[in-house]
Design a protein around this motif. Structure first.
Motif, PDB file in Angstrom:
ATOM      1  N   PRO A   8       0.826  -1.216   0.000  1.00  0.00           N
ATOM      2  CA  PRO A   8       0.000   0.000   0.000  1.00  0.00           C
ATOM      3  C   PRO A   8       0.852   1.256   0.000  1.00  0.00           C
ATOM      4  CG  PRO A   8      -0.061  -1.079   2.149  1.00  0.00           C
ATOM      5  CD  PRO A   8       0.644  -2.013   1.227  1.00  0.00           C
ATOM      6  N   ALA A   9       0.294   2.306  -0.571  1.00  0.00           N
ATOM      7  CA  ALA A   9       1.014   3.572  -0.689  1.00  0.00           C
ATOM      8  C   ALA A   9       0.016   4.715  -0.663  1.00  0.00           C
ATOM      9  CB  ALA A   9       1.812   3.602  -1.996  1.00  0.00           C
ATOM     10  N   ARG A  10       0.531   5.927  -0.566  1.00  0.00           N
ATOM     11  CA  ARG A  10      -0.305   7.119  -0.638  1.00  0.00           C
ATOM     12  C   ARG A  10       0.158   7.992  -1.793  1.00  0.00           C
ATOM     13  NH1 ARG A  10      -3.985   7.504   3.145  1.00  0.00           N
ATOM     14  NH2 ARG A  10      -4.622   9.531   2.277  1.00  0.00           N
ATOM     15  N   LEU A  11      -0.804   8.618  -2.428  1.00  0.00           N
ATOM     16  CA  LEU A  11      -0.561   9.626  -3.452  1.00  0.00           C
ATOM     17  C   LEU A  11      -1.319  10.867  -3.004  1.00  0.00           C
ATOM     18  CD1 LEU A  11       0.468  10.676  -6.127  1.00  0.00           C
ATOM     19  CD2 LEU A  11      -1.373   9.431  -7.293  1.00  0.00           C
ATOM     20  N   GLY A  12      -0.618  11.776  -2.351  1.00  0.00           N
ATOM     21  CA  GLY A  12      -1.307  12.913  -1.747  1.00  0.00           C
ATOM     22  C   GLY A  12      -2.341  12.414  -0.756  1.00  0.00           C
ATOM     23  N   PRO A  13      -3.609  12.841  -0.909  1.00  0.00           N
ATOM     24  CA  PRO A  13      -4.651  12.415   0.030  1.00  0.00           C
ATOM     25  C   PRO A  13      -5.248  11.040  -0.274  1.00  0.00           C
ATOM     26  CG  PRO A  13      -5.585  13.920  -1.575  1.00  0.00           C
ATOM     27  CD  PRO A  13      -4.110  13.843  -1.873  1.00  0.00           C
ATOM     28  N   VAL A  14      -4.741  10.367  -1.305  1.00  0.00           N
ATOM     29  CA  VAL A  14      -5.359   9.131  -1.801  1.00  0.00           C
ATOM     30  C   VAL A  14      -4.559   7.913  -1.360  1.00  0.00           C
ATOM     31  CG1 VAL A  14      -6.090   7.875  -3.859  1.00  0.00           C
ATOM     32  CG2 VAL A  14      -6.264  10.371  -3.800  1.00  0.00           C
ATOM     33  N   ALA A  15      -5.246   6.940  -0.784  1.00  0.00           N
ATOM     34  CA  ALA A  15      -4.630   5.668  -0.412  1.00  0.00           C
ATOM     35  C   ALA A  15      -4.730   4.702  -1.588  1.00  0.00           C
ATOM     36  CB  ALA A  15      -5.323   5.078   0.815  1.00  0.00           C
ATOM     37  N   LEU A  16      -3.585   4.141  -2.001  1.00  0.00           N
ATOM     38  CA  LEU A  16      -3.526   3.182  -3.096  1.00  0.00           C
ATOM     39  C   LEU A  16      -3.165   1.809  -2.555  1.00  0.00           C
ATOM     40  CD1 LEU A  16      -1.456   5.264  -5.704  1.00  0.00           C
ATOM     41  CD2 LEU A  16      -3.952   5.048  -5.545  1.00  0.00           C
ATOM     42  N   ARG A  17      -3.692   0.774  -3.194  1.00  0.00           N
ATOM     43  CA  ARG A  17      -3.384  -0.577  -2.720  1.00  0.00           C
ATOM     44  C   ARG A  17      -1.994  -1.034  -3.153  1.00  0.00           C
ATOM     45  NH1 ARG A  17      -7.854  -3.878  -6.356  1.00  0.00           N
ATOM     46  NH2 ARG A  17      -6.943  -3.510  -8.419  1.00  0.00           N
ATOM     47  N   ASN A  18      -1.415  -0.387  -4.175  1.00  0.00           N
ATOM     48  CA  ASN A  18      -0.034  -0.660  -4.565  1.00  0.00           C
ATOM     49  C   ASN A  18       0.500   0.520  -5.369  1.00  0.00           C
ATOM     50  OD1 ASN A  18      -0.631  -1.102  -7.446  1.00  0.00           O
ATOM     51  ND2 ASN A  18      -1.537  -3.055  -6.791  1.00  0.00           N
ATOM     52  N   ARG A  19       1.715   0.398  -5.852  1.00  0.00           N
ATOM     53  CA  ARG A  19       2.409   1.507  -6.494  1.00  0.00           C
ATOM     54  C   ARG A  19       2.432   1.403  -8.015  1.00  0.00           C
ATOM     55  NH1 ARG A  19       5.569   4.322  -2.657  1.00  0.00           N
ATOM     56  NH2 ARG A  19       5.389   3.384  -0.583  1.00  0.00           N
ATOM     57  N   VAL A  20       1.568   0.581  -8.584  1.00  0.00           N
ATOM     58  CA  VAL A  20       1.525   0.392 -10.037  1.00  0.00           C
ATOM     59  C   VAL A  20       0.384   1.228 -10.625  1.00  0.00           C
ATOM     60  CG1 VAL A  20       1.403  -1.246 -11.938  1.00  0.00           C
ATOM     61  CG2 VAL A  20       2.400  -1.946  -9.742  1.00  0.00           C
ATOM     62  N   VAL A  21       0.737   2.054 -11.610  1.00  0.00           N
ATOM     63  CA  VAL A  21      -0.215   2.958 -12.244  1.00  0.00           C
ATOM     64  C   VAL A  21      -0.417   2.528 -13.693  1.00  0.00           C
ATOM     65  CG1 VAL A  21      -0.650   5.358 -12.942  1.00  0.00           C
ATOM     66  CG2 VAL A  21       0.533   4.861 -10.776  1.00  0.00           C
ATOM     67  N   LYS A  22      -1.676   2.378 -14.093  1.00  0.00           N
ATOM     68  CA  LYS A  22      -1.964   2.225 -15.521  1.00  0.00           C
ATOM     69  C   LYS A  22      -1.887   3.606 -16.148  1.00  0.00           C
ATOM     70  CE  LYS A  22      -3.762   0.971 -19.523  1.00  0.00           C
ATOM     71  NZ  LYS A  22      -3.677   2.312 -20.176  1.00  0.00           N
ATOM     72  N   ALA A  23      -0.865   3.829 -16.983  1.00  0.00           N
ATOM     73  CA  ALA A  23      -0.669   5.136 -17.601  1.00  0.00           C
ATOM     74  C   ALA A  23      -1.771   5.429 -18.607  1.00  0.00           C
ATOM     75  CB  ALA A  23       0.695   5.189 -18.284  1.00  0.00           C
ATOM     76  N   ALA A  24      -2.018   6.707 -18.827  1.00  0.00           N
ATOM     77  CA  ALA A  24      -3.039   7.128 -19.785  1.00  0.00           C
ATOM     78  C   ALA A  24      -2.650   6.695 -21.193  1.00  0.00           C
ATOM     79  CB  ALA A  24      -3.224   8.635 -19.732  1.00  0.00           C
ATOM     80  N   THR A  25      -3.543   5.983 -21.845  1.00  0.00           N
ATOM     81  CA  THR A  25      -3.390   5.567 -23.237  1.00  0.00           C
ATOM     82  C   THR A  25      -4.743   5.757 -23.887  1.00  0.00           C
ATOM     83  OG1 THR A  25      -1.872   3.821 -22.498  1.00  0.00           O
ATOM     84  CG2 THR A  25      -2.664   3.693 -24.763  1.00  0.00           C
TER      85      THR A  25
END
Length: 388
Positions: A8-25
């Protein structure tokens, strides 16, 4: 201690379940400029497949800010569909980002039936029209449109807003000295050329506060003479960090207008692109495609070296992008101090790749970076080699 890419990680005020991002395509699934069920299913596939955050691509802030007429313009008319998309993604445990942008000179004015604008007047290879130099009134209107789009997306339930400041889109066109020939307060030294991007970021943050995370896609190197490059690219990132308006930067490169393959690397599918493009662009691609779609050999994490310069110079969270396909590469990014990794083509081939890597079923994705996915954007972006 090196963070776990699957923890788990945080991105600003948002809690994420992991650090993998689907990039915009660009998904190619909005024929009426609305969030369709097909678009929902596209993002559900990667959300169910384990990403922490999936990103909806190219959400335009105004009609002339679309790359072409089928893209979503964020507003009350598109709110309901975007809210359905957010609700569906949240049910999987993933979070949702929206890439908020204005295409500027990358917009097809003929398709949009709206005048395209840029930092300076220039011919458009997309519409065979002239792109107008943005006026002071245009820049005020566009800044307000970013604010309105941000407010609407937060209302729809989006967790993260990604401001598009790269790829020769409007904000990027102001940053690039070769595209910005202005002599007013928006041109000249970097501080002036960066004024619009910083103004937009500040206005969006002031509007939404801590209701969502705000990130930006920025360029390590535009990949063409006259683009934002080298130390100036890093200096721009330093300005954004000093402003304190953003929660993270996603490090990208290339130009959708001048040098798109600098972003993608690997095969350059010129013949396949020419086959699906409308005239007269199709003829131009056949005649001049080798000048536009340059060939760059693929190597894993091809933006890592320049990104390390940004990592050394900045303290704010960074997302590493660019041909990430293997678990070892993701873990190496964490060891180098990047907070997140962003993937795109690998997830087109295998939407559940993150779960496969996390469970140990695979240590690498099946994507071969042939880029045959690129011409499919006109009929629904997909990997032509994927099974099922």
């Amino acid at each position: 201690m090196t963070p776990d890419v699957f923890g788990p990680a945080r991105l600003g005020p948002v809690a994420l379940r992991n650090r993998v991002v689907k990039a915009a395509t660009f998904e190619g699934r909005t024929p009426e400029g609305q969030a369709t069920e097909d678009l929902v299913e596209y993002h559900l596939a990667v959300a169910r497949g384990g990403v922490g955050l999936t990103t909806v691509a190219y959400l335009a802030v105004s009609p002339e800010g679309r790359t072409h007429a089928e893209q979503i313009v964020v507003g009350e008319h598109s709110l309901a569909g975007l809210a359905r998309l957010a609700d569906a993604v949240h049910e999987t445990g993933a979070k949702l980002a929206g890439q908020v942008g204005h295409a500027g000179p990358v917009a097809n004015g003929r398709s949009n039936r709206a005048r395209a604008i840029s930092a300076s007047r220039m011919p458009s290879p997309l519409s065979m029209q002239m792109v107008a130099s943005a006026t002071e009134a245009d820049l005020t209107r566009v800044t307000d449109a970013y604010v309105g789009a941000a407010r609407t997306l937060v209302h729809a339930g989006f967790d993260v807003l990604e401001l598009h400041m790269a790829h020769s889109y409007l904000l990027s066109s102001f940053l690039a000295p070769g595209l910005n020939r202005r002599t007013d307060r928006w041109g000249g030294p970097l501080e002036n050329r960066a004024r619009l991007a910083r103004q937009v970021a500040r206005a969006v943050r002031d509007e939404i506060g801590g209701d969502a995370a705000v990130t930006a896609k920025v360029s390590l190197d535009d990949g063409f003479r006259g683009g934002l490059r080298g130390e100036e690219a890093l200096d721009f990132a330093r300005l954004l960090e000093a402003d304190g308006t953003l929660d993270a930067l996603q490090l990208s490169g290339g130009s959708s207008l001048m040098n798109p393959m600098y972003l993608f690397r690997g095969g350059a599918p010129r013949r396949e692109f020419a086959a699906v493009m409308p005239q007269p662009v199709r003829l131009g691609m056949r005649l001049f495609g080798s000048r536009f779609l340059h060939e760059y050999p693929f190597r894993e994490a091809y933006f890592l070296e320049p990104a390390l310069r940004f990592r050394e110079a900045l303290t704010m969270p960074l997302m590493l992008l660019g041909g990430i396909n293997r678990l070892e590469t993701m873990e190496r990014a964490m060891a180098h101090g990047f907070e997140y990794v962003a993937m795109a083509r690998a997830l087109l081939r295998e939407p559940d790749l993150v779960d496969r890597l996390r469970s140990g079923r695979q240590d690498a994705g099946a994507c071969i970076h042939c880029n045959l996915c690129m011409p499919t954007i006109y009929e629904g972006t997909r990997c032509p080699l994927a099974v099922g």
